[in-house]
Write a protein that holds these residues in place. Structure first.
Motif, PDB file in Angstrom:
ATOM      1  N   GLU A   1       0.799  -1.240   0.009  1.00 44.21           N
ATOM      2  CA  GLU A   1      -0.008   0.080   0.173  1.00 44.21           C
ATOM      3  C   GLU A   1       0.732   1.333   0.168  1.00 44.21           C
ATOM      4  O   GLU A   1       0.551   2.216  -0.575  1.00 44.21           O
ATOM      5  N   THR A   2       2.002   1.308   0.702  1.00 41.87           N
ATOM      6  CA  THR A   2       3.015   2.331   0.994  1.00 41.87           C
ATOM      7  C   THR A   2       3.822   2.495  -0.687  1.00 41.87           C
ATOM      8  O   THR A   2       3.617   3.766  -1.038  1.00 41.87           O
ATOM      9  N   LEU A   3       4.185   1.320  -1.133  1.00 39.28           N
ATOM     10  CA  LEU A   3       4.679   1.461  -2.467  1.00 39.28           C
ATOM     11  C   LEU A   3       3.729   1.757  -3.496  1.00 39.28           C
ATOM     12  O   LEU A   3       3.961   2.907  -4.268  1.00 39.28           O
ATOM     13  N   ARG A   4       2.612   1.812  -3.443  1.00 40.17           N
ATOM     14  CA  ARG A   4       1.370   2.189  -4.318  1.00 40.17           C
ATOM     15  C   ARG A   4       1.198   3.635  -4.271  1.00 40.17           C
ATOM     16  O   ARG A   4       1.163   4.495  -5.318  1.00 40.17           O
ATOM     17  N   ARG A   5       1.119   4.046  -3.150  1.00 42.36           N
ATOM     18  CA  ARG A   5       0.854   5.570  -2.847  1.00 42.36           C
ATOM     19  C   ARG A   5       2.178   6.191  -3.247  1.00 42.36           C
ATOM     20  O   ARG A   5       1.980   7.698  -3.822  1.00 42.36           O
ATOM     21  N   ARG A   6       3.274   5.898  -2.812  1.00 45.05           N
ATOM     22  CA  ARG A   6       4.374   6.761  -3.022  1.00 45.05           C
ATOM     23  C   ARG A   6       4.791   6.713  -4.723  1.00 45.05           C
ATOM     24  O   ARG A   6       5.054   8.018  -5.263  1.00 45.05           O
ATOM     25  N   ARG A   7       4.573   5.604  -5.310  1.00 45.05           N
ATOM     26  CA  ARG A   7       4.896   5.748  -6.817  1.00 45.05           C
ATOM     27  C   ARG A   7       3.609   6.556  -7.542  1.00 45.05           C
ATOM     28  O   ARG A   7       4.105   7.059  -8.568  1.00 45.05           O
TER      29      ARG A   7
END
Length: 264
Positions: free
Chosen positions: A14-20
């Motif tokens: 979820e963090t990766l999706r939000r950051r990218r």
């Protein structure tokens, strides 16, 4: 994956999706930039595959996320003592105006020659809405990589609208759980919990952020950092008592300040 590992993988995804997305990458675009298949990145983002440290570090470098993703991976891996490395920092705000001088003052506290072998306590005070938490979190992201014991963040809710600040004993319980101490091993008393927390951080430099403290008494049992640790406290009140009892350094913020900050 175990349930715990699955929860960590989901959090990372979820963090990766939000950051990218914030960086303007599609899933396919990120995969191409990292030389991974889009399907693999998609499974990572959906928590179907546990992340690895190399991927996390490459994503941090590409997305400019200041080791946030790598921190999520290492937080789930026990260290030589069998303890976890928490990575609890909230996302840093993208907008912070007029605090460059305050950041330099904080840097100067960290670089003091006589700090070796001791814990550093910093109290940031100022009125509501002046940016105390934003400053603390921004600086914490900058220095987090220096702490092998991880980063622990707690909003103490010292000025919560419901008038119920979080009790120190509850804060310590959360700290102990965050490093992997089973709930049935956590003592019930405040003094005993504080002693256990001090023991666990004695050989692990840890960054602790205690946001929104009511007063000095609210945090006196939470100054658990061992040598090399840093504890950052924010409060609307000037925590002068901590300067006497814990040698705390102070940074006082004012609204729309353009002055040279005064180290205390």
């Amino acid at each position: 994956m175990s349930a715990e590992a699955g929860a960590e993988a989901k959090r990372f995804g979820e963090t990766l999706r939000r950051r990218r997305a914030a960086a303007g990458f599609s899933c396919r675009g990120l995969a191409e930039a990292l030389f991974y298949s889009p399907g693999y990145i998609s499974r990572i983002e959906n928590g179907k595959v546990p992340p690895n440290l190399e991927l996390a570090q490459r994503c941090d470098d590409l997305l400019g996320t200041e080791r946030e993703l790598a921190g999520l991976v290492t937080a789930a891996q026990p260290d030589a003592h069998g303890l976890l490395r928490p990575a609890q920092l909230p996302a840093a705000s993208g907008l912070m105006i007029g605090r460059d001088l305050d950041l330099r003052v904080l840097d100067s506290y960290l670089d003091t020659p006589d700090r070796a072998g001791t814990a550093l306590t910093i109290a940031i005070d100022g009125p509501a809405g002046v940016g105390k938490s934003t400053l603390a979190i921004r600086w914490a992201h900058k220095i987090a990589h220096q702490f092998p014991g991880g980063t622990i963040f707690t909003n103490l809710q010292g000025h919560a609208l419901d008038g119920k600040p979080i009790a120190p004993a509850q804060v310590l319980e959360r700290m102990l759980l965050s490093v992997g101490i089973p709930a049935d091993r956590i003592p019930p008393g405040l003094a005993e919990r504080a002693a256990m927390a001090r023991t666990l951080t004695a050989s692990r430099a840890t960054l602790v952020i205690l946001d929104n403290a009511t007063d000095a008494q609210h945090v006196e049992h939470l100054l658990t950092g061992g040598p090399g640790s840093v504890v950052i406290i924010t409060s609307r009140r000037r925590l002068t008592g901590l300067s006497v009892r814990a040698g705390a350094r102070r940074v006082s913020l004012a609204r729309y300040s353009r002055r040279t900050p005064s180290p205390c």
